[in-house]
Design an enzyme around this catalytic site. Structure first.
Site, PDB file in Angstrom:
ATOM      1  N   LYS A 187      76.493  54.508 -75.719  1.00  0.00           N
ATOM      2  CA  LYS A 187      75.906  54.949 -76.898  1.00  0.00           C
ATOM      3  C   LYS A 187      75.186  56.511 -76.275  1.00  0.00           C
ATOM      4  CE  LYS A 187      71.684  55.002 -79.542  1.00  0.00           C
ATOM      5  NZ  LYS A 187      70.337  54.192 -79.771  1.00  0.00           N
ATOM      6  N   GLU A 232      57.567  55.604 -83.676  1.00  0.00           N
ATOM      7  CA  GLU A 232      57.982  54.942 -82.255  1.00  0.00           C
ATOM      8  C   GLU A 232      57.071  54.895 -81.401  1.00  0.00           C
ATOM      9  OE1 GLU A 232      62.017  54.050 -79.697  1.00  0.00           O
ATOM     10  OE2 GLU A 232      62.083  55.442 -81.452  1.00  0.00           O
TER      11      GLU A 232
END
Length: 435
Positions: A187, A232
């Site tokens: 990723k 976040e």
């Protein structure tokens, strides 16, 4: 500044925190040109002025900041009659995403902090003194609130595409997918930039207020010109309690109730997004476990067994919460260093993905996706991943970034489209108020 300072080169500080009546809108006390802010649901802390500022760069920037902070605390005297998160001696901070960044990471201590936490309002006054820590108390004087600063000129601009054009973004994503297929990494996050310019004398608090009002469930931050509303939580430490929120996997909200429900189901059922999320949560837990070198039986980490769907005004996210206990001898900045960069903004494996981000993105991310937050003398602290915001320079230049995670099966057009809703919070915060 040189981070390897002797204790004698650092300021001897005193902090005095006392309770006050509810001050109302905390942003009224922030500096218009350089607000220092941490807000959620209207509560938080706002700093005024700057008593001390440290700059840090390179691979050891977070570690160096911790060493300097520890040295300041060793000489400081704190009188805290309130004892809630954010009271006492506090520094705001923001660190660059990459160690190679040409921009500074900072810690700064304001001249005063006005806050509201856990139903208690307080004022912290800070002083530089040449006297020793063991000297007498700061003389008692009546509590006087800082002056309310009237709103200044609007901070408005239209953001325009930057160096990462749609075509260049497509090429970067396709290159990343090719390298994923070859097994180089699993990723990587590719971001793009937008730019605008507000008037140099514009009141930056307008940006902060719009973000805080529109996205009350996020953490609205402003540090050294870095302004945003992040969903976040990189890490929070209160006492020895550690929490973190990991977000990875995103879809835009639907235009109506039916479309929104369909988007929510699509995200929950998306194999691509669930794989991306698993990379992020596994990376965060592994990073925290590596930090615990004391084999402390009380620091066990737990995470949500399944990601939950977090709905914000602009997007749906897959989210997971991590909980644990601070390892003995560690500080919140140790956790910040261990966790950054998360797989949600960097890649997996981290060491393989990070150099490729620098290769594929035609810009310095500055402090986008880096840690931003605060820490206190008591050991508490809250640090978010600096998302959904922008860097606002002294001359009014605005630079915003948004990105998306690329994994096997990603489509370049979809990844470019995903960044649009992520720009929306800062784009709307820079629009003029409706007549």
């Amino acid at each position: 500044m040189n981070t390897k300072l002797s204790d004698s080169a650092l300021p001897r500080l005193r902090a005095r925190t006392r309770p006050i009546s509810d001050p109302g809108d905390l942003l009224r006390f922030a500096e218009p040109q350089d607000p220092a802010v941490w807000l959620r649901r209207g509560d938080g802390i706002v700093g005024g002025g700057c008593l001390w500022r440290g700059e840090f760069q390179g691979e050891s920037r977070i570690r160096d900041a911790r060493e300097v902070w520890d040295a300041i605390l060793a000489q400081a005297r704190v009188e805290d009659a309130v004892r809630v998160p954010g009271s006492g001696l506090v520094a705001f901070g923001a660190f660059t995403f990459a160690a190679s960044s040409g921009y500074a990471s900072v810690l700064q201590i304001p001249q005063f902090i006005i806050g509201r936490m856990d139903g208690k309002s307080f004022l912290t006054e800070l002083f530089v003194t040449d006297s020793t820590v063991g000297s007498g108390p700061v003389p008692t004087v009546p509590v006087r609130l800082p002056l309310i600063i009237p709103d200044g000129p609007e901070a408005v601009t239209d953001l325009e595409p930057g160096e990462m054009t749609q075509e260049r973004h497509r090429e970067a994503v396709e290159c990343a997918l090719s390298r994923i297929e070859q097994g180089e990494f699993t990723k990587i996050v590719i971001s793009r930039d937008q730019h605008g310019k507000i008037e140099p004398d514009a009141d930056r608090r307008h940006i902060v207020r719009r973000l805080a009002n529109t996205y009350p469930e996020t953490w609205t931050y402003a540090v050294d010109g870095l302004i945003g509303a992040s969903p976040e939580m990189l890490v929070r430490v209160l006492g020895r309690s550690v929490t973190a929120r990991v977000l990875a996997g995103t879809l835009p909200r639907g235009a109506n109730e039916a479309d929104d429900a369909a988007a929510k189901r699509a995200l929950a059922d998306s194999a691509k997004n669930r794989v991306e999320h698993k990379f992020a949560i596994d990376s965060a837990i592994e990073s925290l476990r590596r930090l615990d070198t004391h084999d402390d039986p009380d620091t066990g980490l737990t995470a949500s067994p399944e990601p939950f769907l977090l709905g914000l005004p602009n997007v749906w996210h897959l989210a997971s919460d991590i909980r644990g206990t601070l390892p003995q001898g560690s500080s919140v900045l140790d956790l910040v260093e261990a966790l950054h960069p998360t797989a949600a903004v960097g890649g997996t494996p981290r060491k393989k993905a990070m150099p490729v981000i620098d290769e594929l993105e035609p810009f310095d991310r500055r402090r986008y996706a880096g840690p931003a937050g605060w820490l206190s003398a008591s050991g508490d602290g809250e640090w978010v991943v600096a998302l959904r915001g922008a860097e606002v320079d002294a001359d009014g230049s605005v630079t915003a970034f948004a990105g998306g995670g690329i994994v096997a099966g990603s489509e370049a057009a979809d990844e470019f489209a995903e960044t649009g809703p992520k720009f929306r919070p800062i784009t709307e915060a820079l629009k003029p108020l409706a007549e």
